[in-house]
Motif scaffolding. Structure first.
Motif, PDB file in Angstrom:
ATOM      1  N   ILE A  28       0.096  10.616  -1.732  1.00  0.00           N
ATOM      2  CA  ILE A  28      -0.798   9.460  -1.829  1.00  0.00           C
ATOM      3  C   ILE A  28      -2.218   9.862  -2.220  1.00  0.00           C
ATOM      4  O   ILE A  28      -2.824   9.244  -3.088  1.00  0.00           O
ATOM      5  CB  ILE A  28      -0.737   8.633  -0.519  1.00  0.00           C
ATOM      6  N   SER A  29      -2.759  10.910  -1.594  1.00  0.00           N
ATOM      7  CA  SER A  29      -4.106  11.323  -2.003  1.00  0.00           C
ATOM      8  C   SER A  29      -4.075  12.611  -2.818  1.00  0.00           C
ATOM      9  O   SER A  29      -5.072  13.299  -2.952  1.00  0.00           O
ATOM     10  CB  SER A  29      -5.019  11.473  -0.781  1.00  0.00           C
ATOM     11  N   LEU A  75       6.120   5.041   0.977  1.00  0.00           N
ATOM     12  CA  LEU A  75       6.742   6.015   1.886  1.00  0.00           C
ATOM     13  C   LEU A  75       7.970   5.404   2.553  1.00  0.00           C
ATOM     14  O   LEU A  75       9.031   6.024   2.630  1.00  0.00           O
ATOM     15  CB  LEU A  75       5.731   6.458   2.958  1.00  0.00           C
ATOM     16  N   VAL A 121       3.579  15.899   3.701  1.00  0.00           N
ATOM     17  CA  VAL A 121       2.408  15.326   3.019  1.00  0.00           C
ATOM     18  C   VAL A 121       1.786  16.429   2.161  1.00  0.00           C
ATOM     19  O   VAL A 121       1.576  17.538   2.650  1.00  0.00           O
ATOM     20  CB  VAL A 121       1.369  14.845   4.060  1.00  0.00           C
ATOM     21  N   ASP A 138       4.769  12.995   0.264  1.00  0.00           N
ATOM     22  CA  ASP A 138       3.695  11.997   0.293  1.00  0.00           C
ATOM     23  C   ASP A 138       2.563  12.554  -0.580  1.00  0.00           C
ATOM     24  O   ASP A 138       1.852  13.478  -0.182  1.00  0.00           O
ATOM     25  CB  ASP A 138       3.231  11.796   1.745  1.00  0.00           C
ATOM     26  N   LYS A 190      -6.386   5.854  -4.721  1.00  0.00           N
ATOM     27  CA  LYS A 190      -6.930   7.210  -4.521  1.00  0.00           C
ATOM     28  C   LYS A 190      -7.267   7.806  -5.890  1.00  0.00           C
ATOM     29  O   LYS A 190      -8.163   7.332  -6.562  1.00  0.00           O
ATOM     30  CB  LYS A 190      -5.929   8.049  -3.750  1.00  0.00           C
ATOM     31  N   PHE A 229      -1.434  11.867   8.867  1.00  0.00           N
ATOM     32  CA  PHE A 229      -0.450  11.233   7.980  1.00  0.00           C
ATOM     33  C   PHE A 229       0.907  11.919   8.093  1.00  0.00           C
ATOM     34  O   PHE A 229       1.939  11.270   7.926  1.00  0.00           O
ATOM     35  CB  PHE A 229      -0.978  11.155   6.551  1.00  0.00           C
ATOM     36  N   SER A 256       0.843  -1.198   0.000  1.00  0.00           N
ATOM     37  CA  SER A 256       0.000   0.000   0.000  1.00  0.00           C
ATOM     38  C   SER A 256       0.882   1.254   0.000  1.00  0.00           C
ATOM     39  O   SER A 256       2.113   1.157  -0.021  1.00  0.00           O
ATOM     40  CB  SER A 256      -0.941  -0.021   1.207  1.00  0.00           C
ATOM     41  N   GLY A 257       0.247   2.410   0.057  1.00  0.00           N
ATOM     42  CA  GLY A 257       1.001   3.665  -0.004  1.00  0.00           C
ATOM     43  C   GLY A 257       2.131   3.727   1.003  1.00  0.00           C
ATOM     44  O   GLY A 257       3.221   4.237   0.702  1.00  0.00           O
ATOM     45  N   THR A 258       1.908   3.197   2.179  1.00  0.00           N
ATOM     46  CA  THR A 258       2.933   3.240   3.230  1.00  0.00           C
ATOM     47  C   THR A 258       4.214   2.528   2.791  1.00  0.00           C
ATOM     48  O   THR A 258       5.315   2.920   3.181  1.00  0.00           O
ATOM     49  CB  THR A 258       2.383   2.622   4.535  1.00  0.00           C
ATOM     50  N   ASN A 269      -1.274  16.237   0.378  1.00  0.00           N
ATOM     51  CA  ASN A 269      -2.709  16.327   0.677  1.00  0.00           C
ATOM     52  C   ASN A 269      -2.971  15.553   1.957  1.00  0.00           C
ATOM     53  O   ASN A 269      -2.871  14.323   1.974  1.00  0.00           O
ATOM     54  CB  ASN A 269      -3.517  15.743  -0.484  1.00  0.00           C
TER      55      ASN A 269
HETATM   56  N1  PLP Z   1      -0.553   9.209   3.424  1.00  0.00           N
HETATM   57  C1  PLP Z   1      -1.723   9.735   3.059  1.00  0.00           C
HETATM   58  C2  PLP Z   1      -1.798  11.194   2.738  1.00  0.00           C
HETATM   59  C3  PLP Z   1      -2.865   8.923   2.975  1.00  0.00           C
HETATM   60  O1  PLP Z   1      -4.040   9.445   2.607  1.00  0.00           O
HETATM   61  C4  PLP Z   1      -2.747   7.550   3.290  1.00  0.00           C
HETATM   62  C5  PLP Z   1      -3.932   6.683   3.267  1.00  0.00           C
HETATM   63  O2  PLP Z   1      -5.055   7.124   3.283  1.00  0.00           O
HETATM   64  C6  PLP Z   1      -1.505   7.061   3.658  1.00  0.00           C
HETATM   65  C7  PLP Z   1      -0.425   7.917   3.720  1.00  0.00           C
HETATM   66  C8  PLP Z   1      -1.329   5.609   3.980  1.00  0.00           C
HETATM   67  O3  PLP Z   1      -1.481   4.872   2.801  1.00  0.00           O
HETATM   68  P1  PLP Z   1      -1.854   3.321   2.830  1.00  0.00           P
HETATM   69  O4  PLP Z   1      -2.972   3.160   3.774  1.00  0.00           O
HETATM   70  O5  PLP Z   1      -2.205   3.054   1.378  1.00  0.00           O
HETATM   71  O6  PLP Z   1      -0.635   2.591   3.237  1.00  0.00           O
END
Ligand code: PLP
Length: 378
Positions: free
Chosen positions: A169-170, A70, A138, A167, A193, A92, A65-67, A140
């Motif tokens: 991710i969103s 990161l 981050v 970051d 996202k 986040f 996942s996104g993490t 967003n």
């Molecule tokens: N960073 C942001 C800005 C996010 O919105 C999210 C998840 O919603 C994450 C990190 C974590 O991503 P993930 O849950 O896909 O690992």
């Protein structure tokens, strides 16, 4: 009403609703991930990733996942012998801080209250001190529905010569992120996202400068290994094959729609959500100057918590929104309107919100929220 995921209105802050073409793309027999067909899939994704990021660069696809993205970036890029600055104003950002502290011994955290804008002066002051090698932020902040004004700090990050690690991710395919103009060195996107693919992949964009500075971090998420594999349309370890097939289809949809068009639609949906929120007599959670275009975070009205509002939407109308995280649990709710979200989603959601608030005698002007949306529809 029993919730049927097939027909529910699905507007959480990611994962987002997925186009049936993307869902069908995953229904294939097992593929040989070292065979020609799959190399072709990776090649096509590689060719399409610049559409999503709005920039060319060194880009990889990580199963996770996104993490995972990161962790890959921070583990491989935050310095072991210099200062890293982390800027936070939400959940986040705080998680970024936790990840970065696993890999960098010298971290300065600059924190603004959740939902408030970046502490721009403090960031500039820290960068001016001269020993900052990386800045992590981050773009967003999904947790509070806030888009950080990275343009306000980008020149200072560049002037300091620090790596600019974002970051996204969103943010990616949701809000403008001019990677080259801002001099961003790493951006992480999540498949679930703005790209509207299933959860489980992280996409990482690296500048040439960042790619040249990678050091070994974690084994599985070693960005150098991923970069050298993707040159051969390959992955170092067994990839999440069905998710790659889905991502390819989602990227084709994005290419066909056009990044600009997707950003514009997301922006218009956000403007409509904000206007409709005000018409309901409700307040945004974040500083309105920085309200996000991908996620609208709204304060629960006095006396109406999750059971009365968000859970009632789910129970009575099969509409899924997201609640608050951490200290904001039960205090805010969030509407995700990124990816392939569209006008009917908003109309249904705000109609139901009007109905629920009306039942609690908390609706100032019946029909006003819907009028705000209709007035903004193309
Ligand atoms: N960073 C942001 C800005 C996010 O919105 C999210 C998840 O919603 C994450 C990190 C974590 O991503 P993930 O849950 O896909 O690992």
């Amino acid at each position: 009403m029993t919730l049927d995921p097939e027909t529910a209105t699905f507007l959480i802050a990611g994962p987002v609703r997925i186009h049936p073409r993307v869902l069908r793309a995953m229904s294939t027999p097992s593929l040989n991930h070292r065979g020609d067909y799959f190399h072709g899939v990776v090649q096509e994704i590689r060719e399409l990733l610049p559409v999503a990021f709005g920039a060319k660069g060194r880009q990889v696809i990580l199963s996770g996942s996104g993490t995972a993205g990161l962790e890959a970036v921070y583990a491989s890029l935050v310095p072991k012998d210099g200062r890293t600055v982390v800027v936070t104003n939400g959940n986040f950002g705080e998680r970024t801080d936790k990840i970065v502290r696993r890999y960098s011994p010298n971290v300065t955290t600059l924190a603004a209250p959740w939902g408030q804008g970046l502490p721009v002066d403090a960031v500039k002051g820290a960068l001016a001190a001269g020993d900052v090698r990386a800045l992590c932020v981050v773009h967003n902040e999904t947790s509070v529905g806030l888009a950080n004004d990275l343009a306000a700090i980008a020149p200072a990050v560049r002037a300091a010569g620090a790596l600019f690690l974002v970051d996204g991710i969103s943010a990616v395919a949701g809000i403008p992120l001019p990677i080259e103009a801002w001099g961003v060195d790493a951006v992480v996107a999540g498949s679930q996202k703005g790209l509207a693919a299933p959860a489980g992949l992280a996409l990482v964009h690296l500048s040439e400068r960042a790619a040249a500075q990678l050091h070994p971090g974690t084994f599985y998420l070693d960005l150098a290994a991923h970069l050298s594999s993707i040159e051969k349309n390959d992955t170092p370890w067994t990839p999440a094959v069905p998710l790659f097939l889905a991502l390819r289809e989602a990227l084709r949809l994005l290419r066909d729609e056009g990044l600009e068009h997707r950003l514009e639609r997301t922006h218009r949906l956000a403007e409509a959500s904000r206007a409709a929120t005000a018409a309901l007599g409700l307040e945004l959670f974040p500083d309105a100057r920085f309200a996000s275009d991908t996620v609208t975070a709204i304060r629960n009205p006095e006396g109406l918590g999750d059971p009365e509002l968000r859970k009632a939407l789910e129970r009575e109308y099969s509409i899924l929104l997201q609640g608050g995280q951490g200290a904001l649990t039960g205090k805010i709710f969030r509407i995700g309107h990124m990816g392939i979200a569209d006008w009917p989603d908003l109309l249904v959601t705000f109609a139901a919100l009007e109905r629920i608030l009306g039942k609690h005698h908390r609706l100032p002007r019946p029909g006003a929220a819907l009028s705000e949306i209709v007035a903004r529809m193309p």
